[in-house]
Design an enzyme around this catalytic site. Sequence first.
Site, PDB file in Angstrom:
ATOM      1  N   LYS A  63       8.166  11.180  -0.261  1.00 35.31           N
ATOM      2  CA  LYS A  63       7.657  10.449   0.910  1.00 35.31           C
ATOM      3  C   LYS A  63       8.815   9.702   1.595  1.00 35.31           C
ATOM      4  O   LYS A  63       8.994   9.785   2.810  1.00 35.31           O
ATOM      5  CB  LYS A  63       6.579   9.439   0.480  1.00 35.31           C
ATOM      6  CG  LYS A  63       6.032   8.626   1.644  1.00 35.31           C
ATOM      7  CD  LYS A  63       5.294   7.376   1.202  1.00 35.31           C
ATOM      8  CE  LYS A  63       6.236   6.303   0.710  1.00 35.31           C
ATOM      9  NZ  LYS A  63       5.714   4.942   0.732  1.00 35.31           N
ATOM     10  N   LEU A 106       0.836  -1.199   0.000  1.00 35.49           N
ATOM     11  CA  LEU A 106       0.000   0.000   0.000  1.00 35.49           C
ATOM     12  C   LEU A 106       0.875   1.255   0.000  1.00 35.49           C
ATOM     13  O   LEU A 106       2.072   1.172   0.314  1.00 35.49           O
ATOM     14  CB  LEU A 106      -0.906  -0.039   1.237  1.00 35.49           C
ATOM     15  CG  LEU A 106      -1.882  -1.229   1.221  1.00 35.49           C
ATOM     16  CD1 LEU A 106      -2.415  -1.540   2.611  1.00 35.49           C
ATOM     17  CD2 LEU A 106      -3.022  -0.954   0.256  1.00 35.49           C
ATOM     18  N   PRO A 107       0.286   2.430  -0.302  1.00 38.93           N
ATOM     19  CA  PRO A 107       1.132   3.628  -0.443  1.00 38.93           C
ATOM     20  C   PRO A 107       1.916   4.012   0.802  1.00 38.93           C
ATOM     21  O   PRO A 107       3.122   4.226   0.726  1.00 38.93           O
ATOM     22  CB  PRO A 107       0.123   4.723  -0.825  1.00 38.93           C
ATOM     23  CG  PRO A 107      -1.033   3.997  -1.431  1.00 38.93           C
ATOM     24  CD  PRO A 107      -1.106   2.669  -0.728  1.00 38.93           C
ATOM     25  N   THR A 119       6.482   0.746   1.699  1.00 39.55           N
ATOM     26  CA  THR A 119       7.531   1.546   2.353  1.00 39.55           C
ATOM     27  C   THR A 119       6.836   2.470   3.346  1.00 39.55           C
ATOM     28  O   THR A 119       6.104   3.381   2.937  1.00 39.55           O
ATOM     29  CB  THR A 119       8.307   2.385   1.316  1.00 39.55           C
ATOM     30  OG1 THR A 119       8.851   1.506   0.332  1.00 39.55           O
ATOM     31  CG2 THR A 119       9.437   3.143   1.989  1.00 39.55           C
ATOM     32  N   LYS A 170      15.561   0.358   4.241  1.00 42.22           N
ATOM     33  CA  LYS A 170      14.961   0.972   3.042  1.00 42.22           C
ATOM     34  C   LYS A 170      15.154   2.500   3.066  1.00 42.22           C
ATOM     35  O   LYS A 170      15.466   3.115   2.048  1.00 42.22           O
ATOM     36  CB  LYS A 170      13.475   0.612   2.996  1.00 42.22           C
ATOM     37  CG  LYS A 170      12.667   1.271   1.912  1.00 42.22           C
ATOM     38  CD  LYS A 170      12.995   0.745   0.528  1.00 42.22           C
ATOM     39  CE  LYS A 170      12.169   1.479  -0.535  1.00 42.22           C
ATOM     40  NZ  LYS A 170      12.581   1.160  -1.883  1.00 42.22           N
TER      41      LYS A 170
END
Length: 295
Positions: free
Chosen positions: A246, A65-66, A96, A171
């Site tokens: 983001k 998901l976003p 992420t 990440k």
Amino acid sequence: MSKIAFVGLGNMGGPMAANLVKGGHEVHVFDLSEAALKHAVDAGAVSSPSATVAVEGANVLITMLPAGIHVESVLVSRDALLDKIGKDCLVIDSSTIDADSARNLSKAAADRGIEFLDAPVSGGTAGAAAGTLAFMVGGSDSAFAKALPILECMGKNIFHAGGAGAGQVAKACNNMLLAIHMAGTVEALNMGINNGLDPKVLSEIMLKSSGRNWSLEVYNPVPGVQEGVPASRNYEGGFMTDLMCKDLGLAMDASQASRSPVPMGSAARGLFNLHQAQGNGPLDFSSLLKLYQQR
Ligand code: NAD
């Protein structure tokens, strides 16, 4: 064969779910977008009318998901899937998101006797389609061992980074470095062009010199220098500037939490935020070159 529920079938989740089908798994999918759902069904997945139906009898639940707010809504609040799955269902979140949210989700799962892994990916949409993603996984050894054969259907390099949240920290470090070397590559190439150099020749020179890096090698930001990269298709597809902004926000959170100085990451964040504010959010992040080309 596992019964896998997959929620979030966008640019990344769609091809990842398709690779699980290819791997012989029964994949039940859900997405808010009808078009994304149809794509996955065309690839052999089973459509579900809701996330709740998708997880019925599942051994594994994967979310792609976003951002953290969406994962929290699907797992804990709105859909509350953690209250609907069995204790034997392993949860893998490959979105992420920030490391704190990942740790909170891991705890919420553990409180219900459920194993949870944060497993963000690198490799982009091309890696998702080819099944060659890199996974950076945070969580227990036992959950990692259970997840490995599933992750191998979607990725080539699978790393156990550490305990809960460690995958998201890895990440954030990786994408901050990516932003820094893309910004540096754009800056150097633009200076060369403005001083009369052919960007193709300059790229070849730097690739054989100490300026060599991933952005220059496989993701050249100047249109026409390299085939098959976003720069050579009007910066469409690839990794959106919005997503890079983001991720740089997440990197800044990680730096604050650990009091780590990140002056280079902050500078890169400023550049990408400015580029986003000028309306380039949907373009691939290598389009940062446009910011430098303004006179
Ligand atoms: P995307 O926007 O293409 O896909 C997200 C999907 O989630 C959409 O199809 C959306 O409809 C669906 N969705 C949102 N809320 C939902 C809900 N409540 N229930 C069901 N479905 C819902 O994004 P993406 O490019 O696939 O990226 C997904 C994640 O992977 C992000 O966290 C991103 O940062 C990360 N990522 C992306 C790339 C890339 O190159 N695109 C690379 C590595 C990591």
